[in-house]
Design a protein around this motif. Structure first.
Motif, PDB file in Angstrom:
ATOM      1  N   SER A   1       0.834  -1.280   0.047  1.00 34.49           N
ATOM      2  CA  SER A   1       0.017  -0.103  -0.035  1.00 34.49           C
ATOM      3  C   SER A   1       0.951   1.357   0.004  1.00 34.49           C
ATOM      4  CB  SER A   1      -0.904   0.055   1.254  1.00 34.49           C
ATOM      5  OG  SER A   1      -0.298   0.135   2.297  1.00 34.49           O
ATOM      6  N   LEU A   2       2.101   0.976   0.531  1.00 32.86           N
ATOM      7  CA  LEU A   2       3.053   2.181   0.404  1.00 32.86           C
ATOM      8  C   LEU A   2       3.978   2.210  -0.875  1.00 32.86           C
ATOM      9  CD1 LEU A   2       4.018   2.131   4.185  1.00 32.86           C
ATOM     10  CD2 LEU A   2       1.943   3.861   3.178  1.00 32.86           C
ATOM     11  N   LYS A   3       3.763   1.252  -1.555  1.00 31.15           N
ATOM     12  CA  LYS A   3       4.881   0.886  -2.716  1.00 31.15           C
ATOM     13  C   LYS A   3       5.953   0.850  -2.284  1.00 31.15           C
ATOM     14  CE  LYS A   3       1.407   3.916  -5.462  1.00 31.15           C
ATOM     15  NZ  LYS A   3       0.926   2.756  -5.831  1.00 31.15           N
ATOM     16  N   ILE A   4       6.277   0.094  -1.356  1.00 33.92           N
ATOM     17  CA  ILE A   4       7.598  -0.224  -0.770  1.00 33.92           C
ATOM     18  C   ILE A   4       7.864  -1.547  -1.273  1.00 33.92           C
ATOM     19  CG2 ILE A   4       9.140  -0.711   1.370  1.00 33.92           C
ATOM     20  CD1 ILE A   4       7.624   1.805   2.344  1.00 33.92           C
ATOM     21  N   GLN A   5       9.149  -1.849  -1.749  1.00 32.14           N
ATOM     22  CA  GLN A   5       9.309  -3.307  -2.088  1.00 32.14           C
ATOM     23  C   GLN A   5       9.709  -4.259  -0.797  1.00 32.14           C
ATOM     24  OE1 GLN A   5      12.955  -2.950  -4.356  1.00 32.14           O
ATOM     25  NE2 GLN A   5      11.977  -2.829  -6.338  1.00 32.14           N
ATOM     26  N   ILE A   6       8.789  -5.451  -1.209  1.00 38.46           N
ATOM     27  CA  ILE A   6       8.756  -6.324   0.308  1.00 38.46           C
ATOM     28  C   ILE A   6       8.858  -7.848  -0.621  1.00 38.46           C
ATOM     29  CG2 ILE A   6       6.479  -6.277   0.393  1.00 38.46           C
ATOM     30  CD1 ILE A   6       6.839  -7.309   3.252  1.00 38.46           C
ATOM     31  N   LYS A   7       9.879  -8.578  -0.086  1.00 38.48           N
ATOM     32  CA  LYS A   7       9.978  -9.986  -0.706  1.00 38.48           C
ATOM     33  C   LYS A   7      10.296 -10.853   0.326  1.00 38.48           C
ATOM     34  CE  LYS A   7      13.107 -12.868  -3.711  1.00 38.48           C
ATOM     35  NZ  LYS A   7      14.023 -12.701  -4.580  1.00 38.48           N
ATOM     36  N   PRO A   8       9.578 -11.719   0.668  1.00 39.11           N
ATOM     37  CA  PRO A   8       9.486 -13.091   1.539  1.00 39.11           C
ATOM     38  C   PRO A   8      10.875 -13.843   1.225  1.00 39.11           C
ATOM     39  CG  PRO A   8       6.986 -12.900   0.836  1.00 39.11           C
ATOM     40  CD  PRO A   8       7.901 -12.011  -0.154  1.00 39.11           C
ATOM     41  N   LEU A   9      11.489 -14.143   2.329  1.00 41.25           N
ATOM     42  CA  LEU A   9      12.494 -14.885   2.079  1.00 41.25           C
ATOM     43  C   LEU A   9      12.456 -16.200   2.745  1.00 41.25           C
ATOM     44  CD1 LEU A   9      15.177 -12.143   2.743  1.00 41.25           C
ATOM     45  CD2 LEU A   9      14.404 -13.004   0.279  1.00 41.25           C
ATOM     46  N   ILE A  10      13.164 -17.436   2.254  1.00 43.65           N
ATOM     47  CA  ILE A  10      13.131 -18.685   2.906  1.00 43.65           C
ATOM     48  C   ILE A  10      14.482 -18.686   3.411  1.00 43.65           C
ATOM     49  CG2 ILE A  10      13.022 -21.341   2.426  1.00 43.65           C
ATOM     50  CD1 ILE A  10      10.583 -19.906   1.931  1.00 43.65           C
ATOM     51  N   ASP A  11      14.635 -19.146   4.785  1.00 42.91           N
ATOM     52  CA  ASP A  11      15.823 -19.229   5.425  1.00 42.91           C
ATOM     53  C   ASP A  11      15.729 -20.874   6.387  1.00 42.91           C
ATOM     54  OD1 ASP A  11      18.136 -18.583   6.741  1.00 42.91           O
ATOM     55  OD2 ASP A  11      17.327 -17.457   8.451  1.00 42.91           O
ATOM     56  N   GLY A  12      16.151 -21.821   5.808  1.00 41.84           N
ATOM     57  CA  GLY A  12      15.897 -22.949   6.649  1.00 41.84           C
ATOM     58  C   GLY A  12      14.777 -23.198   7.487  1.00 41.84           C
ATOM     59  N   LYS A  13      14.807 -23.524   8.503  1.00 39.16           N
ATOM     60  CA  LYS A  13      13.574 -23.861   9.498  1.00 39.16           C
ATOM     61  C   LYS A  13      13.013 -22.744  10.148  1.00 39.16           C
ATOM     62  CE  LYS A  13      14.909 -28.510  10.283  1.00 39.16           C
ATOM     63  NZ  LYS A  13      15.025 -29.560  11.398  1.00 39.16           N
ATOM     64  N   LYS A  14      13.803 -21.557   9.941  1.00 39.72           N
ATOM     65  CA  LYS A  14      13.454 -20.425  10.700  1.00 39.72           C
ATOM     66  C   LYS A  14      12.646 -19.409   9.883  1.00 39.72           C
ATOM     67  CE  LYS A  14      18.059 -19.727  13.161  1.00 39.72           C
ATOM     68  NZ  LYS A  14      17.270 -20.165  14.623  1.00 39.72           N
ATOM     69  N   SER A  15      12.570 -19.740   8.610  1.00 41.54           N
ATOM     70  CA  SER A  15      11.584 -19.080   7.564  1.00 41.54           C
ATOM     71  C   SER A  15      11.111 -19.932   6.471  1.00 41.54           C
ATOM     72  CB  SER A  15      12.131 -17.897   7.149  1.00 41.54           C
ATOM     73  OG  SER A  15      11.072 -16.981   6.318  1.00 41.54           O
ATOM     74  N   THR A  16      10.022 -20.531   6.636  1.00 40.53           N
ATOM     75  CA  THR A  16       9.752 -21.629   5.726  1.00 40.53           C
ATOM     76  C   THR A  16       8.396 -20.959   4.822  1.00 40.53           C
ATOM     77  OG1 THR A  16       8.036 -22.462   7.133  1.00 40.53           O
ATOM     78  CG2 THR A  16      10.230 -23.188   7.370  1.00 40.53           C
ATOM     79  N   LYS A  17       8.014 -21.742   3.781  1.00 43.63           N
ATOM     80  CA  LYS A  17       7.169 -21.358   2.736  1.00 43.63           C
ATOM     81  C   LYS A  17       5.863 -21.479   3.424  1.00 43.63           C
ATOM     82  CE  LYS A  17       4.918 -22.491  -1.491  1.00 43.63           C
ATOM     83  NZ  LYS A  17       4.867 -23.543  -2.678  1.00 43.63           N
ATOM     84  N   GLU A  18       5.581 -22.282   4.444  1.00 42.89           N
ATOM     85  CA  GLU A  18       4.349 -22.282   5.379  1.00 42.89           C
ATOM     86  C   GLU A  18       4.468 -21.235   6.518  1.00 42.89           C
ATOM     87  OE1 GLU A  18       6.232 -24.906   4.788  1.00 42.89           O
ATOM     88  OE2 GLU A  18       5.366 -25.611   3.128  1.00 42.89           O
ATOM     89  N   HIS A  19       5.417 -20.816   7.034  1.00 42.96           N
ATOM     90  CA  HIS A  19       5.619 -19.833   8.163  1.00 42.96           C
ATOM     91  C   HIS A  19       6.663 -18.821   7.747  1.00 42.96           C
ATOM     92  CE1 HIS A  19       4.952 -18.303  12.100  1.00 42.96           C
ATOM     93  NE2 HIS A  19       6.069 -18.496  12.419  1.00 42.96           N
ATOM     94  N   ILE A  20       6.447 -17.857   7.168  1.00 45.19           N
ATOM     95  CA  ILE A  20       7.563 -16.775   6.541  1.00 45.19           C
ATOM     96  C   ILE A  20       7.775 -15.917   8.020  1.00 45.19           C
ATOM     97  CG2 ILE A  20       7.973 -14.762   5.378  1.00 45.19           C
ATOM     98  CD1 ILE A  20       8.387 -17.455   3.747  1.00 45.19           C
ATOM     99  N   THR A  21       9.091 -15.666   8.119  1.00 46.29           N
ATOM    100  CA  THR A  21       9.274 -14.754   9.224  1.00 46.29           C
ATOM    101  C   THR A  21      10.129 -13.770   8.837  1.00 46.29           C
ATOM    102  OG1 THR A  21      10.990 -16.188  10.270  1.00 46.29           O
ATOM    103  CG2 THR A  21       8.959 -16.396  10.886  1.00 46.29           C
ATOM    104  N   LEU A  22      11.076 -14.155   7.731  1.00 45.10           N
ATOM    105  CA  LEU A  22      12.131 -13.363   7.032  1.00 45.10           C
ATOM    106  C   LEU A  22      11.678 -12.541   5.806  1.00 45.10           C
ATOM    107  CD1 LEU A  22      14.859 -12.187   7.450  1.00 45.10           C
ATOM    108  CD2 LEU A  22      15.911 -14.173   6.020  1.00 45.10           C
ATOM    109  N   PHE A  23      11.984 -11.272   5.586  1.00 42.21           N
ATOM    110  CA  PHE A  23      11.452 -10.355   4.515  1.00 42.21           C
ATOM    111  C   PHE A  23      12.671  -9.479   4.097  1.00 42.21           C
ATOM    112  CE2 PHE A  23       7.685 -11.308   7.123  1.00 42.21           C
ATOM    113  CZ  PHE A  23       6.707 -11.871   6.138  1.00 42.21           C
TER     114      PHE A  23
END
Length: 222
Positions: free
Chosen positions: A151-173
């Motif tokens: 909504s603010l036109k700011i780039q954001i991309k979810p990142l996969i990081d082993g077990k800490k950030s998974t496709k099912e539970h994203i925590t890293l952006f």
């Protein structure tokens, strides 16, 4: 190996008349002056590195100046020194401190850490989300986070990081080119916490500044 700490505490009290107008969810680097002008408190100490086992260590004698800017006001502790109110300490979690967190901070703790005058770290803890508090983002789901920045036109991309950030539970952006970890409901009673490292190659995993809010300054270790 030994390290020695030379500690100085400094409090820069903010004026009650100052209103915080910063959107802290934006990852654009912010200056110390901007934080002071928006009513943040300043806490600092210096750390001198010494390696007794290797006198030729190139880092021997190097001084690190740590400066924390926080929206949490100071409180005198048992050792007579001023620290941020210990909102992370169950031992000191009094009714007065809880009311301060709710009524004056809107259930949000904001921290910026500078090392040798360079911004390194930002942390935002939100204990509960109130729809009437428009300045506090609702980051309690991946969809809410992505929609906010879109909504603010700011780039954001979810990142996969082993077990800490998974496709099912994203925590890293990757938000505006800075890696940012956002945990929702990681701790009991905490809606979410947001951690941004401003070092380009750094990946934020945990909030290393919790010690600032336990009523003492933590000792750094390698």
């Amino acid at each position: 190996m030994k390290t020695y700490l030379l500690i100085f505490f400094a409090i820069l009290s903010s004026s009650c008349s100052k209103t915080d107008s910063i959107n802290h969810y934006l990852n654009k680097p912010i200056t110390e002056l901007e934080l002071v002008e928006n009513g943040f408190y300043k806490y600092s100490y210096t750390y001198t590195y010494e390696n007794d086992e290797n006198q030729k260590d190139s880092l021997n004698g190097k001084v690190y100046k740590y400066v924390l800017y926080s929206n949490v006001k100071p409180q005198r502790q048992d050792d007579g020194k001023l620290y941020p109110i210990p909102l992370f300490s169950n031992k000191n979690n009094s009714k007065e401190n809880t009311e301060y967190l709710v009524n004056e901070l809107d259930n949000r703790i904001i921290s910026y850490l500078f090392i040798n005058d360079t911004l390194e770290y930002k942390s935002i803890f939100v204990y509960s989300v109130n729809k009437n508090k428009k300045h506090i983002a609702n980051f309690t789901s991946k969809e809410n986070i992505i929609n906010y920045y879109n909504s603010l036109k700011i780039q954001i991309k979810p990142l996969i990081d082993g077990k800490k950030s998974t496709k099912e539970h994203i925590t890293l952006f990757l938000i505006d080119n800075y890696k940012t970890r956002i945990y929702f409901e990681r701790y009991p009673g905490v809606a979410y916490d947001m951690i941004t490292n401003y070092g380009k190659n750094s990946t934020p995993y945990m909030d290393t500044m919790a010690g600032w809010y336990n009523g003492y300054t933590y000792e750094l270790s390698e």
